[in-house]
Design a protein around this motif. Structure first.
Motif, short mmCIF file in Angstrom:
data_model
loop_
_atom_site.label_atom_id
_atom_site.label_comp_id
_atom_site.label_asym_id
_atom_site.label_seq_id
_atom_site.Cartn_x
_atom_site.Cartn_y
_atom_site.Cartn_z
N LEU A 1 5.31 26.50 14.73
CA LEU A 1 5.12 26.61 13.29
C LEU A 1 4.08 25.66 12.74
O LEU A 1 3.51 25.90 11.69
N ASP A 2 3.84 24.56 13.45
CA ASP A 2 2.88 23.57 12.95
C ASP A 2 1.45 23.84 13.40
O ASP A 2 0.52 23.25 12.88
N ARG B 1 5.10 28.76 2.14
CA ARG B 1 5.31 27.63 3.05
C ARG B 1 4.91 28.08 4.45
O ARG B 1 5.07 29.25 4.81
N ASN B 2 4.38 27.17 5.25
CA ASN B 2 3.86 27.51 6.57
C ASN B 2 4.90 28.24 7.42
O ASN B 2 4.59 29.25 8.04
N GLN B 3 6.15 27.77 7.42
CA GLN B 3 7.17 28.41 8.26
C GLN B 3 7.46 29.83 7.80
O GLN B 3 7.66 30.72 8.61
N HIS B 4 7.45 30.08 6.50
CA HIS B 4 7.69 31.43 5.98
C HIS B 4 6.52 32.35 6.34
O HIS B 4 6.72 33.48 6.79
N THR C 1 4.36 32.03 8.76
CA THR C 1 4.29 32.24 10.20
C THR C 1 5.28 33.28 10.67
O THR C 1 4.92 34.19 11.42
N VAL C 2 6.53 33.18 10.24
CA VAL C 2 7.53 34.13 10.74
C VAL C 2 7.31 35.53 10.16
O VAL C 2 7.58 36.52 10.84
N THR D 1 11.45 30.03 17.78
CA THR D 1 11.18 28.85 16.95
C THR D 1 12.24 27.77 17.11
O THR D 1 12.06 26.67 16.61
N TRP E 1 14.45 32.17 5.88
CA TRP E 1 13.00 31.95 5.79
C TRP E 1 12.28 33.26 5.48
O TRP E 1 11.42 33.30 4.62
#
Length: 184
Positions: free
Chosen positions: A107-108, A136-139, A141-142, A160, A170
């Motif tokens: 995720l990063d 948000r990055n995690q949202h 990405t998934v 993840t 998420w």
């Protein structure tokens, strides 16, 4: 992007409607303008290049037979075409037991999307990219991984290293934020 390319992109709905009337020239032009993007979706979701090529052919067979069902009032042509490609890839994955990408999702360190072809440069794509970049990055990405890789909640949670309930939250929060942004 040239003026001709912009006009071609704006005419995708016209090309789809003409394809629905079995206009072969419109279908050829539609293929020329959209096959790069749809092949990219297929390659991203399927491990084997030959599977991606086969599915792309299935996509355009479906487009030829169902283009008359496209409703300009209900959606964007590239979204409709992309959904067909994604669904055909998911069908291939489910029915054939074909391997799909199972690499862990970091995720990063998610790479930025590859350079866009002319179809993706259209205004709807720019709006979507802008809205995705606000998540948000995690949202983000998934949601991208679920759409392009055809991953399930379980797959994403495993990849993840988060609980399935967290993964569902998420994706749900990300989609709610994305919808709100796109409706502005």
């Amino acid at each position: 992007m040239s003026t001709d390319e912009i006009q071609d992109l704006a005419g995708l709905d016209r090309l789809l409607l003409a394809t629905g009337r079995h206009d072969q020239q419109a279908f050829e032009q539609l293929y020329r303008l959209t096959s790069g993007k749809l092949f990219g979706i297929c390659k991203r979701m399927l491990v084997q290049l030959s599977d991606a090529e086969d599915v792309l052919q299935e996509v355009y067979l479906t487009v030829w037979s169902k283009a008359a069902q496209f409703d300009v009032q209900r959606g964007n042509p590239i979204t409709w075409l992309s959904a067909i490609a994604r669904n055909k890839c998911l069908d291939r994955l489910r029915l054939s037991g074909i391997d799909r990408h199972t690499d862990p999702v970091d995720l990063d360190h998610l790479p930025e999307p590859e350079s866009r072809d002319p179809v993706e440069a259209a205004s709807d794509q720019k709006l979507l990219d802008n809205c995705l970049s606000n998540l948000r990055n995690q949202h983000r990405t998934v949601i991208r991984t679920a759409f392009f890789d055809g991953s399930t909640y379980d797959d994403l949670a495993t990849r993840t290293g988060v609980p399935i309930g967290t993964m569902k939250s998420w994706i749900r929060r990300g989609l709610i934020s994305l919808k709100a942004c796109l409706e502005k």
